[in-house]
Design an enzyme around this catalytic site. Structure first.
Site, PDB file in Angstrom:
ATOM      1  CB  CYS A  75      -0.950   0.014   1.189  1.00  0.00           C
ATOM      2  SG  CYS A  75      -0.152  -0.184   2.805  1.00  0.00           S
ATOM      3  CG  HIS A 181      -4.272   1.000   3.941  1.00  0.00           C
ATOM      4  ND1 HIS A 181      -3.750   0.020   3.129  1.00  0.00           N
ATOM      5  CD2 HIS A 181      -5.086   1.740   3.148  1.00  0.00           C
ATOM      6  CE1 HIS A 181      -4.235   0.151   1.909  1.00  0.00           C
ATOM      7  NE2 HIS A 181      -5.041   1.198   1.895  1.00  0.00           N
ATOM      8  CG  ASP A 199      -8.338   1.735   0.513  1.00  0.00           C
ATOM      9  OD1 ASP A 199      -7.263   1.166   0.213  1.00  0.00           O
ATOM     10  OD2 ASP A 199      -8.952   1.512   1.568  1.00  0.00           O
TER      11      ASP A 199
END
Length: 511
Positions: A75, A181, A199
């Protein structure tokens, strides 16, 4: 506006529908005042109002380069790739074919990809990667900022295409599955005080609006890997190009001790010693270098696939090599380089940590290592450079249309029985036989970047206050003359300024 509205509706219908998994839909809709991606109408209203208020300016840049992370732990790398491409920062090497494009696989200078794949990546390492990639970076842990400060930066970054914000947060406050994240922030809605999270784990969650106070709560959590709170970073383009040839590296854990030694210990050592000559100053600095000091500063080699026919350099490659060689030549012409070279030739056991790196400066040794790493990158066998071996290398000097010769080291890399030819483009500079790391071509001794010039630029990059403790006024004036960047040519000055920014950044990361 009608066309824009229809386009946004079509884009939202395709990209922003909630995940089909019932558990995740429940997570996304856990509160009417938090994650509103479960409501298409609400998303569209917030998007439209934020667009009209001017706090979606960066969104279209980001969404043009938006990607899904290719690994569950990527991520941070995916978020960084999106932002670097949105800022149109030149990666200074090819991705595939002729295209220069940031990809997760290219972001390996500060942490091995296999380690990131297995363990993820920390906030500081992502910030370091962004810096190494050529971005201007401002990084804040939550204990270094406030929610008001954060809101101001969100508004600033969402109101322009020239700055983007990456948030590091924990998913738990959002009642999402997973833990730590990273994702870019794509917009801000002032009326509801909400931020749009793009995201990068699109296989789990589409972009969603969250209350900024909840996002702050999610960032204000402790990363167990570091013991530090998470935070956010602002990325923008540098006004001038980043490093051309030299870079500091936090890939190896020894960078922590090396950065501390240079910024904290060296000034104390220089102050406590009765020094009267430049070689004595160099002796004090070099004799106590931490182990693996050579891993802290490196020169950057460019690797490409070997052409099937006679290897040729593109005009772009020629220009990049020419600039690198200009930097190298300017380093060799400094008075400090002469002092460092003479000192290293005369040094013995007092500088064991430094001298142990000299064998690694030999071109065949460099080529074997770099070509293997380059082959792993080019073949997509990420994190597996240890399984590659370079069976042979040869030096070629290419000349075309009367241009000066360009040096290429060609190697054959073997992995699992497969062979791949790669070329490493080497900047060289006319030198003299005093260097132990040179090779001869056309009766002219030329030098590639070696420990002599690498440590010369590192000394140039030390903070000015490093030297003020020297008690001998004559020596202090001489040192200032040797390390003053005001006396450097423009190209080398910019290179040193970049290293200074890197060193300052790494020092701040330790706090």
């Amino acid at each position: 506006m009608v066309f824009l509205s229809k386009s946004l509706r079509l884009w939202a219908h395709r990209k922003l529908v909630p995940a089909r998994n019932s558990e995740e839909i429940g997570d996304l809709r856990f509160s009417t005042q938090c994650l509103v991606v479960g409501s298409f109408i609400c998303f569209e209203r917030l998007f439209s109002e934020a667009l009209q208020s001017g706090t979606m300016e960066g969104f279209f840049r980001l969404i043009s380069y938006f990607q899904t992370q290719s690994e569950p732990a990527y991520c941070g790398l995916a978020s960084l790739s999106v932002v670097l491409n949105a800022l149109e920062i030149d990666p200074r090497r090819k991705w595939k074919g002729p295209w220069r494009w940031f990809d997760e696989s290219m972001l390996d200078c500060c942490e091995p990809l296999d380690k990131v794949k297995a363990e993820g990546i920390t906030f500081g390492k992502v910030a370091c990667l962004a810096h190494c990639a050529g971005a201007k970076v401002e990084a804040f842990h939550t204990n270094q900022s406030t929610i008001g400060h954060f809101r101001d930066h969100v508004i600033k970054c969402t109101s322009t295409e020239d700055c983007h914000l990456i948030a590091s947060y924990h998913r738990k406050p959002f009642k999402q599955t997973g833990s730590g994240h990273f994702s870019p922030i794509g917009g801000y809605h002032a009326g509801s005080d909400m931020a749009l999270i793009l995201d990068v784990a699109r296989f789990k969650y589409p972009p969603h609006w969250v209350p900024l106070t909840l996002l702050w709560e999610a960032m204000d959590t402790i990363d167990e890997a570091t013991g530090c709170p998470r935070g956010f970073m602002l990325l923008s383009r540098l006004q001038k190009a980043s490093s051309l040839l030299y870079t500091l590296s936090c890939r190896h854990e020894s960078w922590v001790s090396m950065a501390k030694y240079l910024t904290d210990d060296v000034p104390i050592l220089l102050k406590s010693e009765g020094l009267h000559t430049v070689p004595e100053v160099l002796n004090v600095i070099f004799k106590s270098l931490p182990t693996n000091a050579g891993d802290f500063i490196k020169w950057v080699a460019e690797v490409r696939r070997q052409e099937e026919d006679e290897p040729r350099l593109s005009m772009e490659e020629k220009e990049r090599l020419a600039v690198k060689e200009e930097v190298l030549q300017q380093v060799h012409e400094t008075e400090l380089f002469k002092f460092v070279s003479d000192f290293l030739l005369s040094a013995r056991s007092c500088c064991a940590n430094l001298l142990s790196s000299r064998d690694k400066d030999l071109l065949p040794e460099i080529a074997a290592t770099v070509c293997c790493q380059g082959a792993a990158l080019l073949s997509g066998d990420l994190g597996a450079s240890e399984s590659f071996c370079c069976s042979e290398t040869c030096i070629k000097c290419l000349r075309a249309n009367g241009d000066a010769p360009m040096t290429v080291v060609s190697g054959t890399v073997v992995s699992n029985g497969n062979k791949q030819g790669v070329d490493m483009l080497i900047p060289v500079s006319p030198g003299n036989s005093k260097s132990c790391c040179s090779f001869s071509h056309n009766n002219c001794v030329v030098m590639h970047p070696t420990i002599n010039d690498v440590f010369t630029v590192l000394l140039l990059a030390l903070p000015p206050q490093t030297w003020i403790g020297i008690k001998d006024d004559r020596l202090l004036a001489e040192i200032h003359g040797l390390v003053s960047i005001e006396n450097l040519p423009d190209v080398l000055e910019q290179e040193v300024l970049h290293l200074q920014r890197q060193l300052h950044f790494l020092k701040e990361m330790q706090r």
